[in-house]
Design a protein around this motif. Structure first.
Motif, short mmCIF file in Angstrom:
data_model
loop_
_atom_site.label_atom_id
_atom_site.label_comp_id
_atom_site.label_asym_id
_atom_site.label_seq_id
_atom_site.Cartn_x
_atom_site.Cartn_y
_atom_site.Cartn_z
N GLY A 130 16.80 23.01 37.67
CA GLY A 130 15.44 23.86 37.23
C GLY A 130 15.98 25.13 36.50
O GLY A 130 17.02 25.53 36.54
N VAL A 131 14.91 25.69 35.86
CA VAL A 131 14.89 27.05 35.18
C VAL A 131 13.96 27.95 35.96
O VAL A 131 12.96 27.71 36.28
CB VAL A 131 15.11 27.10 33.79
CG1 VAL A 131 16.01 26.14 33.45
CG2 VAL A 131 13.62 26.53 33.28
N VAL A 132 14.48 29.45 35.81
CA VAL A 132 13.31 30.63 36.11
C VAL A 132 13.40 31.34 34.89
O VAL A 132 14.87 31.72 34.40
CB VAL A 132 13.73 31.35 37.15
CG1 VAL A 132 12.84 32.52 37.27
CG2 VAL A 132 13.54 30.27 38.53
N ALA A 133 12.31 31.45 34.01
CA ALA A 133 12.75 32.13 32.67
C ALA A 133 11.59 32.94 32.40
O ALA A 133 10.42 32.86 33.07
CB ALA A 133 12.82 31.07 31.71
N ASP A 134 11.77 34.01 31.52
CA ASP A 134 10.86 34.94 31.06
C ASP A 134 11.55 35.54 29.82
O ASP A 134 12.03 34.95 29.30
CB ASP A 134 10.32 36.02 32.16
CG ASP A 134 11.70 37.22 32.38
OD1 ASP A 134 12.55 37.19 31.85
OD2 ASP A 134 11.54 37.65 33.41
N GLU A 135 10.68 36.57 29.25
CA GLU A 135 11.07 37.07 27.70
C GLU A 135 12.37 37.97 27.94
O GLU A 135 12.86 38.31 26.88
CB GLU A 135 10.05 37.85 27.08
CG GLU A 135 8.57 37.09 26.87
CD GLU A 135 7.49 37.91 26.47
OE1 GLU A 135 8.09 38.66 25.62
OE2 GLU A 135 6.39 37.25 26.54
N SER A 136 12.89 38.04 29.02
CA SER A 136 14.43 39.07 29.24
C SER A 136 15.46 38.11 29.73
O SER A 136 16.39 38.30 29.37
CB SER A 136 13.89 39.98 30.10
OG SER A 136 15.22 40.74 30.31
N ARG A 137 15.07 37.05 30.50
CA ARG A 137 16.23 36.34 31.29
C ARG A 137 15.81 34.92 31.42
O ARG A 137 14.81 34.66 31.58
CB ARG A 137 16.35 37.07 32.33
CG ARG A 137 17.64 36.51 33.36
CD ARG A 137 17.50 37.23 34.47
NE ARG A 137 18.71 37.10 35.36
CZ ARG A 137 18.68 37.32 36.83
NH1 ARG A 137 17.62 38.16 37.50
NH2 ARG A 137 19.82 37.39 37.66
N VAL A 138 17.04 34.03 31.25
CA VAL A 138 16.92 32.31 31.63
C VAL A 138 17.74 32.27 32.56
O VAL A 138 19.08 32.31 32.64
CB VAL A 138 16.94 31.72 30.41
CG1 VAL A 138 16.80 30.31 30.85
CG2 VAL A 138 15.68 32.07 29.34
N MET A 139 17.52 31.80 34.03
CA MET A 139 18.32 31.44 34.92
C MET A 139 18.28 29.86 35.05
O MET A 139 17.40 29.30 35.35
CB MET A 139 18.02 32.05 36.29
CG MET A 139 18.06 33.45 36.62
SD MET A 139 20.00 34.03 36.52
CE MET A 139 20.38 33.29 38.04
N ILE A 140 19.28 29.25 34.95
CA ILE A 140 19.48 27.63 34.92
C ILE A 140 20.31 27.14 36.18
O ILE A 140 21.50 27.90 36.08
CB ILE A 140 20.21 27.34 33.49
CG1 ILE A 140 19.38 27.87 32.33
CG2 ILE A 140 20.34 25.55 33.52
CD1 ILE A 140 20.50 27.46 31.14
N PHE A 141 19.57 26.56 36.91
CA PHE A 141 20.33 26.08 38.15
C PHE A 141 20.92 24.69 38.15
O PHE A 141 20.37 23.79 37.58
CB PHE A 141 19.39 26.33 39.18
CG PHE A 141 18.72 27.76 39.66
CD1 PHE A 141 19.33 28.46 40.32
CD2 PHE A 141 17.63 28.14 39.10
CE1 PHE A 141 18.89 29.71 40.40
CE2 PHE A 141 17.04 29.24 39.11
CZ PHE A 141 17.86 30.26 39.75
N TYR A 142 22.14 24.59 38.39
CA TYR A 142 22.75 23.33 38.28
C TYR A 142 23.41 22.74 39.54
O TYR A 142 23.94 23.62 40.47
CB TYR A 142 23.87 23.26 37.23
CG TYR A 142 25.00 23.98 37.44
CD1 TYR A 142 26.00 23.46 37.99
CD2 TYR A 142 24.90 25.39 36.93
CE1 TYR A 142 27.20 24.50 38.11
CE2 TYR A 142 25.94 26.57 37.00
CZ TYR A 142 27.15 25.82 37.67
OH TYR A 142 28.13 26.50 37.83
#
Length: 450
Positions: A130-142
């Motif tokens: 999944g991902v947690v995203a906004d206009e400053s940062r994207v966290m991609i979990f694997y």
């Protein structure tokens, strides 16, 4: 055989508010005996890391010792146990609860975008959870899965966004360990976006896994994922506040400019006066404190700062976006800093000794050779006053002729720091530039933001 499977997003929402119940339950549990030592050992093992020029800041990831101790010692309540069972990335979620309040709040407010893409190449499956995203940062979990248990130690050698186009970004990622025998590894890729960057509707992520032992027949494996980004989920979710205040700490002037609050993090512009006599590296304990006394510190397991130029940077903090505090203060007590005249360390490669150094804390212990990597390691001892791993030197260095070389790898522990240089023709002595150092200035920084 390469197999690629894609699964669409499920329509059923996750009950992220249950995360609060999990946090409260864990918070009320007594810590088992020996946990402090277990954490220290885990952190020590986790501090081995790789550095790359393309990264804004590469931060080592904490080992899973804390997770293992908690999981083995906790009897979950029925509600928490049911919630945990739903989460395929338990390790990542627990780490976020422990180390990043902002991401925890984002998850509690249903900010996770489930992806569930996976690809299996020769027995190693990579799943984008999944991902947690906004206009400053994207966290991609694997998640990495050793399907038949035959594969040896592997690490995430490279990650990049193929369809980056005009996107201005940096990536940071770490590796939790290089165990020869393993079944499952979890991690995240932190995508740091420059202000004004517009994300596409899909991110084409490329991940390269490599064997740690280059002598084995197992080669590199390159995985490709087309990750959907629901931009409507976060569009316009930010707030800007002008701080514009200058403080003086031991004669060094620091100006805090604009603060931007996003769901995943807070960015504060910091400018150091060019006339300062010291190079200011990092704040030890800078934090945002609300009217209830709750503190939100800097990012610990991701991108902690972005360098704008020699004297300007953006510091990233855990976000309180979803709390909407009525009062907010910026506080700090100490800053790691060094006289500008002491930033260069000269190493005589022939005699293997230091010709210049900032103080007696730093010494050159020995060298190591890695034939498979075609590099040579300089092993330094840094007598430190706390358990901390430093990016001691900048990536680039020069030899006696002024020619510039690049070091893309370093490893560190509590006291020892190994800086790798290529085994190429370079004239001794070489000059390394200090990027961080355990020397400090002290002062009471207390700025009211709102």
């Amino acid at each position: 055989m390469d197999e690629r499977h894609e699964h669409g997003q499920e329509n059923q929402p996750h009950e992220w508010p249950q995360l609060e119940a999990m946090r409260e339950h864990l918070g009320n549990l007594p810590f088992p005996q020996g946990i402090d030592e277990a954490i220290r050992q885990g952190m020590s093992r986790a501090k081995q890391r790789r550095r790359r020029r393309k990264l804004v800041r590469l931060c080592a990831y904490s080992a899973c010792t804390l997770l293992i101790v908690i999981v083995l010692s906790v009897r979950f309540s029925p509600a928490v146990a049911a919630f945990v069972k739903e989460i395929p990335v338990l390790g990542s979620i627990v780490e976020l609860i422990q180390y990043d309040k902002g991401l925890q709040l984002a998850l509690e407010n249903d900010f996770m975008q489930k992806v569930s893409l996976y690809e299996d190449i020769d027995g190693i499956k990579v799943t984008i959870d999944g991902v947690v995203a906004d206009e400053s940062r994207v966290m991609i979990f694997y998640t990495l899965t050793n399907m038949d248990g035959r594969k040896g130690a592997v690490y995430l050698d490279e990650a990049k966004i193929v369809n980056s186009g005009d996107i201005q970004y940096g990536l940071s990622y770490g590796n939790s360990g290089f165990d020869e025998v393993w079944e499952l590894k979890q991690g995240s890729i932190d995508m740091n976006l420059q202000e004004g960057t517009q994300l596409p509707n899909h991110l084409e992520l490329e991940m390269k896994l490599s064997p740690y032992d280059k002598s084995v027949k197992q080669g590199d494996a390159v995985y490709h994922f087309n990750i959907p980004i629901d931009k409507e989920k976060f569009e316009g979710m930010y707030e800007t506040i002008a701080i514009n205040k200058t403080v003086t700490v031991e004669g060094q002037h620091i100006t805090f400019g604009e603060m931007t609050v996003y769901p995943t993090r807070i960015g504060i512009e910091v400018e150091y006066d060019a006339a300062n006599t010291k190079k200011l590296f990092y704040f030890d304990d800078i934090r945002l404190v609300d009217e209830k006394g709750e503190a939100f510190g800097t990012i610990m397991n991701g991108v902690s700062a972005s360098q704008i130029d020699e004297n300007r940077t953006i510091l990233y903090f855990q976000s309180n976006y979803f709390l909407k505090p009525k009062e907010l203060y910026l506080r700090a007590r100490s800053i790691r800093a060094l006289d500008k005249s002491k930033l260069e360390v000269r190493v005589d490669l022939d005699e293997m000794k230091l010709l210049s150094r900032p103080d007696s804390l730093l010494s050159l212990e020995s060298t190591s050779k890695r034939e498979l990597w075609n590099e040579r390691g300089l092993i330094f001892n840094l007598r430190n006053d706390e358990m901390r791993s430093y990016n001691l030197f900048k990536n680039s260095y020069t030899d006696a002729t002024g020619q510039t070389f690049e070091s893309n790898r370093s490893e560190s522990s509590n006291e020892y720091y190994q800086y790798f240089i290529e085994k190429v023709e370079q004239q001794s002595p070489i000059t390394l530039t200090i990027e961080d150092y355990p020397a400090r200035i002290y002062g009471d920084v207390n700025i009211q933001i709102r």
